[in-house]
Design an enzyme around this catalytic site. Structure first.
Site, PDB file in Angstrom:
ATOM      1  N   PHE A 129       0.856  -1.192   0.000  1.00 50.21           N
ATOM      2  CA  PHE A 129       0.000   0.000   0.000  1.00 50.21           C
ATOM      3  C   PHE A 129       0.888   1.236   0.000  1.00 50.21           C
ATOM      4  O   PHE A 129       1.734   1.401   0.874  1.00 50.21           O
ATOM      5  CB  PHE A 129      -0.942   0.035   1.206  1.00 50.21           C
ATOM      6  CG  PHE A 129      -1.897   1.198   1.130  1.00 50.21           C
ATOM      7  CD1 PHE A 129      -3.065   1.117   0.375  1.00 50.21           C
ATOM      8  CD2 PHE A 129      -1.609   2.413   1.755  1.00 50.21           C
ATOM      9  CE1 PHE A 129      -3.920   2.196   0.260  1.00 50.21           C
ATOM     10  CE2 PHE A 129      -2.469   3.498   1.639  1.00 50.21           C
ATOM     11  CZ  PHE A 129      -3.625   3.388   0.891  1.00 50.21           C
ATOM     12  N   ASP A 165       9.011   2.633   1.810  1.00 46.83           N
ATOM     13  CA  ASP A 165       7.844   3.410   2.241  1.00 46.83           C
ATOM     14  C   ASP A 165       7.693   3.198   3.746  1.00 46.83           C
ATOM     15  O   ASP A 165       7.218   2.163   4.203  1.00 46.83           O
ATOM     16  CB  ASP A 165       6.612   2.916   1.478  1.00 46.83           C
ATOM     17  CG  ASP A 165       5.338   3.642   1.897  1.00 46.83           C
ATOM     18  OD1 ASP A 165       5.337   4.290   2.970  1.00 46.83           O
ATOM     19  OD2 ASP A 165       4.337   3.548   1.165  1.00 46.83           O
ATOM     20  N   LYS A 174       2.503   9.408   8.392  1.00 40.95           N
ATOM     21  CA  LYS A 174       1.582   9.127   9.502  1.00 40.95           C
ATOM     22  C   LYS A 174       2.051   9.601  10.881  1.00 40.95           C
ATOM     23  O   LYS A 174       1.532  10.567  11.409  1.00 40.95           O
ATOM     24  CB  LYS A 174       1.250   7.633   9.544  1.00 40.95           C
ATOM     25  CG  LYS A 174       0.293   7.202   8.423  1.00 40.95           C
ATOM     26  CD  LYS A 174      -0.254   5.817   8.649  1.00 40.95           C
ATOM     27  CE  LYS A 174      -1.380   5.486   7.692  1.00 40.95           C
ATOM     28  NZ  LYS A 174      -0.950   4.977   6.389  1.00 40.95           N
TER      29      LYS A 174
HETATM   30  C1  LIG Z   1      -1.172   5.290   4.978  1.00 37.35           C
HETATM   31  C2  LIG Z   1      -0.083   4.894   4.040  1.00 37.35           C
HETATM   32  C3  LIG Z   1       0.179   5.633   2.874  1.00 37.35           C
HETATM   33  C4  LIG Z   1      -0.684   6.786   2.440  1.00 37.35           C
HETATM   34  O1  LIG Z   1      -0.599   7.858   3.311  1.00 37.35           O
HETATM   35  P1  LIG Z   1      -1.665   9.075   3.185  1.00 37.35           P
HETATM   36  O2  LIG Z   1      -1.175  10.052   4.196  1.00 37.35           O
HETATM   37  O3  LIG Z   1      -3.005   8.501   3.472  1.00 37.35           O
HETATM   38  O4  LIG Z   1      -1.557   9.573   1.798  1.00 37.35           O
HETATM   39  C5  LIG Z   1       1.259   5.261   2.098  1.00 37.35           C
HETATM   40  N1  LIG Z   1       2.025   4.208   2.426  1.00 37.35           N
HETATM   41  C6  LIG Z   1       1.805   3.476   3.533  1.00 37.35           C
HETATM   42  C7  LIG Z   1       2.722   2.344   3.870  1.00 37.35           C
HETATM   43  C8  LIG Z   1       0.736   3.781   4.381  1.00 37.35           C
HETATM   44  O5  LIG Z   1       0.488   3.039   5.453  1.00 37.35           O
END
Ligand SMILES: *Cc1c(COP(=O)(O)O)cnc(C)c1O
Length: 430
Positions: free
Chosen positions: A156, A247, A276
């Site tokens: 994700f 990420d 986050k």
């Molecule tokens: C939540 C998340 C995103 C997206 O972040 P947003 O602030 O909602 O755009 C991207 N990568 C990972 C691993 C995430 O958990």
């Protein structure tokens, strides 16, 4: 009113419900786009690891704004930073030097393998920046005309067009095609599959610009990366000049008991992203990289809000508080306590529960594949017991409390899960 009084009042005035006008879910659903399936409660107050709904009901918050409220709710350091900064200067744009931005960048550089930082406002935006940076590096340093980025199945990376394309889950992509060109997918934790794909894509001429992965797949079901897998990837990238992008949006900022998720894997990425937990609930994102791949020049990339004094002051406060309160130690201890307790529940309900997995304070309670009970059923039952949890797919219940959660709160959460499981099992068999 003096600043001290404002801060004291904001803490004192807290007492459960805020007595605001009655909230109407029906009106909400008419006015707000229906992009989310929401649980039927409206939250109006928070303090520490607890939140309250508009009926005055208290919940133990093991969601923390989806792994975001690093310091919980209304932490005095955050209240003070927010209050002081809004009274001083909150936004000026990047036409000028922003000292708070420099201070946060410096903290991040000092506390990671990165040399340079770019600030934006969310995880998806940070990943967009990483994709642009990797593409520019491929064009300008390696002469690759059509750079490809390899990502993992069940990953994700966000909801913008490029990041939803990077996300290896068709359910997020349906009806949004044509997707962004330049992405290819491999199963996670499978080095043979990755090596085979790189060999295939680079067979005639090098095309693979970057490999982009999560150190632990969060949304995809709380799946930790294998140490051997990531070490082999690092070696492969070094041999081929491919950039490794991690990420760290969900696992970064101490969530795993290390400051960065990749520290659990004994490797360093060339580029990584954070969001986050970085702002403790105030929107901020960061793209970080080594000097060797910092190829952006003035005009290449920008954000109006990115790195403003307000978000950066709060981000720095979160970082310094994680350090000052030794939260990484707390994450390790509370994580072990939580996993130990959940493990006992797995033994108690072998037909329903398969295993517990995770690092630090990102943990997943994994349901048996053939169970008729789904993660959302357990999340709902836990809510009835006053405990907030969040699914990570249909088969995994995710636990991501604030990093300063106490031993007593973890104990309360375990009791809540136990009651929720009993209720859900009774419902489905009675
Ligand atoms: C939540 C998340 C995103 C997206 O972040 P947003 O602030 O909602 O755009 C991207 N990568 C990972 C691993 C995430 O958990």
């Amino acid at each position: 009113m003096s600043l001290k009084t404002i801060v004291q009042n904001s803490l004192k005035s807290f007492s459960g419900t805020n007595g605001s006008a009655a909230f109407s879910p029906t009106q909400f659903d008419t006015d707000v786009m229906t992009t989310y399936g929401r649980f039927p409660i409206a939250l109006t107050k928070g303090r520490g690891s607890f939140v309250w709904d508009d009926q005055g009901r208290r919940y133990l918050d093991f969601v923390a704004g989806i792994a975001t409220c690093t310091l919980g709710h209304a932490h005095p350091a955050m209240v003070e930073a927010v209050t002081q900064q809004i009274q001083t200067l909150h936004h000026v744009s990047n036409l000028y030097y922003v000292p708070e931005q420099g201070a946060l960048a410096h903290w991040l550089v000092e506390h990671s393998c990165a040399d340079r930082v770019f600030f934006c406002n969310s995880g998806a935006e940070a990943n967009e920046g990483a994709i642009k940076l990797a593409r520019k590096y491929a064009h300008t340093r390696r002469g690759i005309a059509t750079p490809l980025i390899i990502t993992a199945v069940a990953s994700f990376h966000g909801r913008t067009l490029a990041t939803v394309t990077a996300t290896g889950q068709p359910k997020y992509q349906k009806n949004f095609d044509p997707l962004m060109p330049g992405f290819a997918y491999v199963p996670y934790n499978d080095i043979a599959a990755l090596e085979a794909l790189v060999a295939e894509l680079d067979a005639e001429t090098p095309q693979v610009a970057a490999i982009m992965l999560e150190a632990l797949q969060g949304e995809g079901g709380v799946c930790p990366g294998d140490v051997a897998y990531f070490q082999a990837i690092r070696q492969l990238c070094d041999e081929k000049g491919i950039l490794l992008i991690l990420d760290e949006v969900q696992v970064g900022m101490g969530r795993t008991g290390k400051l960065w998720g990749f520290e659990n894997l004994g490797i360093e990425p060339d580029i990584f992203t954070s969001a986050k937990g970085l702002g403790g609930g105030i929107p901020i994102g960061a793209l970080l990289c080594k000097a060797s791949c910092a190829v952006f020049e003035p005009g290449d990339h920008a954000s109006t809000f990115g790195g403003n004094p307000f978000a950066c002051r709060v981000g720095l406060t979160v970082c310094e508080t994680v350090e000052a309160e030794n939260l990484l130690d707390n994450v390790k201890l509370r994580g072990e306590q939580l996993r130990f307790g959940l493990q006992r529940l797995v033994q108690q309900y072998p037909d329903l529960l398969e295993q517990v997995r995770g690092w630090g304070l990102i943990n997943g309670l994994v349901l048996q594949a053939n169970a008729t009970i789904k993660s959302v059923d357990i999340v709902k039952a836990a809510m009835d017991e006053g405990l907030l949890l969040v699914p990570a797919g249909p088969q995994v219940v995710r636990f991501v409390p604030p990093l300063n959660v106490s031993a007593d709160e973890v104990q309360q959460a375990l009791i809540g899960v136990e009651k929720a499981l009993a209720a859900v099992v009774k419902q489905h068999h009675g």
